[in-house]
Scaffold this active site. Structure first.
Site, PDB file in Angstrom:
ATOM      1  N   ALA A   1      44.697  52.321  34.390  1.00  6.84           N
ATOM      2  CA  ALA A   1      44.548  53.464  35.302  1.00  6.84           C
ATOM      3  C   ALA A   1      43.129  53.677  35.798  1.00  6.84           C
ATOM      4  O   ALA A   1      42.883  54.602  36.558  1.00  6.84           O
ATOM      5  CB  ALA A   1      45.030  54.735  34.605  1.00  6.84           C
ATOM      6  N   SER A   2      42.208  52.820  35.423  1.00  9.75           N
ATOM      7  CA  SER A   2      40.809  53.043  35.796  1.00  9.75           C
ATOM      8  C   SER A   2      40.471  52.592  37.208  1.00  9.75           C
ATOM      9  O   SER A   2      39.410  52.940  37.727  1.00  9.75           O
ATOM     10  CB  SER A   2      39.883  52.324  34.807  1.00  9.75           C
ATOM     11  OG  SER A   2      40.092  50.919  34.876  1.00  9.75           O
TER      12      SER A   2
ATOM     13  N   ALA B   1      53.412  32.732  34.455  1.00  2.31           N
ATOM     14  CA  ALA B   1      54.236  32.731  33.245  1.00  2.31           C
ATOM     15  C   ALA B   1      54.384  34.141  32.674  1.00  2.31           C
ATOM     16  O   ALA B   1      55.476  34.568  32.288  1.00  2.31           O
ATOM     17  CB  ALA B   1      53.624  31.793  32.201  1.00  2.31           C
TER      18      ALA B   1
ATOM     19  N   LYS C   1      54.019  37.072  34.278  1.00  2.44           N
ATOM     20  CA  LYS C   1      54.780  37.939  35.181  1.00  2.44           C
ATOM     21  C   LYS C   1      56.251  37.557  35.218  1.00  2.44           C
ATOM     22  O   LYS C   1      57.120  38.434  35.354  1.00  2.44           O
ATOM     23  CB  LYS C   1      54.163  37.943  36.580  1.00  2.44           C
ATOM     24  CG  LYS C   1      52.772  38.590  36.614  1.00  2.44           C
ATOM     25  CD  LYS C   1      52.797  40.004  36.061  1.00  2.44           C
ATOM     26  CE  LYS C   1      51.445  40.691  36.183  1.00  2.44           C
ATOM     27  NZ  LYS C   1      51.492  42.089  35.764  1.00  2.44           N
TER      28      LYS C   1
ATOM     29  N   TYR D   1      49.168  33.467  34.725  1.00  4.23           N
ATOM     30  CA  TYR D   1      49.593  34.715  35.359  1.00  4.23           C
ATOM     31  C   TYR D   1      51.069  34.643  35.750  1.00  4.23           C
ATOM     32  O   TYR D   1      51.834  35.573  35.491  1.00  4.23           O
ATOM     33  CB  TYR D   1      48.706  34.978  36.583  1.00  4.23           C
ATOM     34  CG  TYR D   1      48.976  36.279  37.294  1.00  4.23           C
ATOM     35  CD1 TYR D   1      48.567  37.482  36.742  1.00  4.23           C
ATOM     36  CD2 TYR D   1      49.618  36.289  38.529  1.00  4.23           C
ATOM     37  CE1 TYR D   1      48.797  38.682  37.405  1.00  4.23           C
ATOM     38  CE2 TYR D   1      49.846  37.480  39.202  1.00  4.23           C
ATOM     39  CZ  TYR D   1      49.437  38.675  38.632  1.00  4.23           C
ATOM     40  OH  TYR D   1      49.666  39.859  39.286  1.00  4.23           O
TER      41      TYR D   1
ATOM     42  N   ASN E   1      51.063  48.901  33.872  1.00  2.00           N
ATOM     43  CA  ASN E   1      50.357  48.391  35.033  1.00  2.00           C
ATOM     44  C   ASN E   1      49.202  47.465  34.672  1.00  2.00           C
ATOM     45  O   ASN E   1      48.815  46.636  35.482  1.00  2.00           O
ATOM     46  CB  ASN E   1      49.827  49.573  35.866  1.00  2.00           C
ATOM     47  CG  ASN E   1      48.896  49.119  36.955  1.00  2.00           C
ATOM     48  OD1 ASN E   1      49.298  48.454  37.898  1.00  2.00           O
ATOM     49  ND2 ASN E   1      47.619  49.433  36.795  1.00  2.00           N
TER      50      ASN E   1
ATOM     51  N   VAL F   1      45.800  47.056  25.764  1.00  2.00           N
ATOM     52  CA  VAL F   1      47.262  46.916  25.684  1.00  2.00           C
ATOM     53  C   VAL F   1      47.682  45.708  24.871  1.00  2.00           C
ATOM     54  O   VAL F   1      48.790  45.678  24.318  1.00  2.00           O
ATOM     55  CB  VAL F   1      47.918  46.881  27.082  1.00  2.00           C
ATOM     56  CG1 VAL F   1      47.707  48.186  27.824  1.00  2.00           C
ATOM     57  CG2 VAL F   1      47.469  45.680  27.889  1.00  2.00           C
TER      58      VAL F   1
END
Length: 174
Positions: A11-12, A154, A156, A152, A87, A61
């Protein structure tokens, strides 16, 4: 969205910040999560002008302990989480023959394992309340692939499968 609470990872800046702006405009209280807590604090201060409560939390995360600690702080503050927006994401673009194992691991840990960590951590309380929404941001690259983005793509693609399977597991519980 009044009095609802959303946890937004990444969120930054960028998409996460835009999502936070939109939800704040709808009256949603926000938990702004990122590795860069000070950047989330800045976003939160700006969005609090919309009359919503905000909480900035440091969160990696890809680290379940970090996610658990941040969610614990958020639950103490708000008592529940209505929406989770997965996100957070990174890229380490490079041709596969040049992609280091560390870069592969970093992308998968953030972009795929991060979705697992965050969802698993908030899901139990959503199921108990029989209410909640999980929104996970992926990419067309996960469907089509892209040169220089094997890690990326893989991650997603994994997010698509994770999200479809999770929906089948929990949709009947609202």
């Amino acid at each position: 969205f009044d009095e609802r609470v959303a946890l937004i990872t990444g969120a930054s800046q960028g998409i996460g910040e835009s999502i936070a702006e939109r939800l704040a405009g709808e009256g949603c209280n926000l938990i702004l999560a990122s590795r860069r807590e000070e950047a989330c604090e800045s976003v939160g201060e700006r969005l609090a002008a919309d009359g919503v409560e905000t909480l900035a939390v440091a969160m990696d995360v890809g680290d379940m302990d970090s996610v658990g600690a941040a969610v614990e702080v958020a639950m103490e503050r708000f008592g529940h989480i209505d929406f989770l927006v997965n996100n957070a994401g990174i890229t380490r673009d490079n041709l596969l023959v040049r992609l280091s194992p560390d870069d592969w691991d970093a992308v998968l840990r953030t972009d795929l394992t991060g979705v697992y960590n965050c969802t698993k951590t908030v899901l139990r309380s959503m199921l108990r309340r029989r209410s909640g929404r999980v929104v996970t941001i992926s990419s067309v690259v996960g469907l089509l692939g892209n040169p220089g983005q094997t890690a990326y793509a893989a991650a997603k693609a994994g997010v698509f499968g994770f999200t479809k399977s999770l929906a089948r597991e929990i949709a009947s519980r609202n």
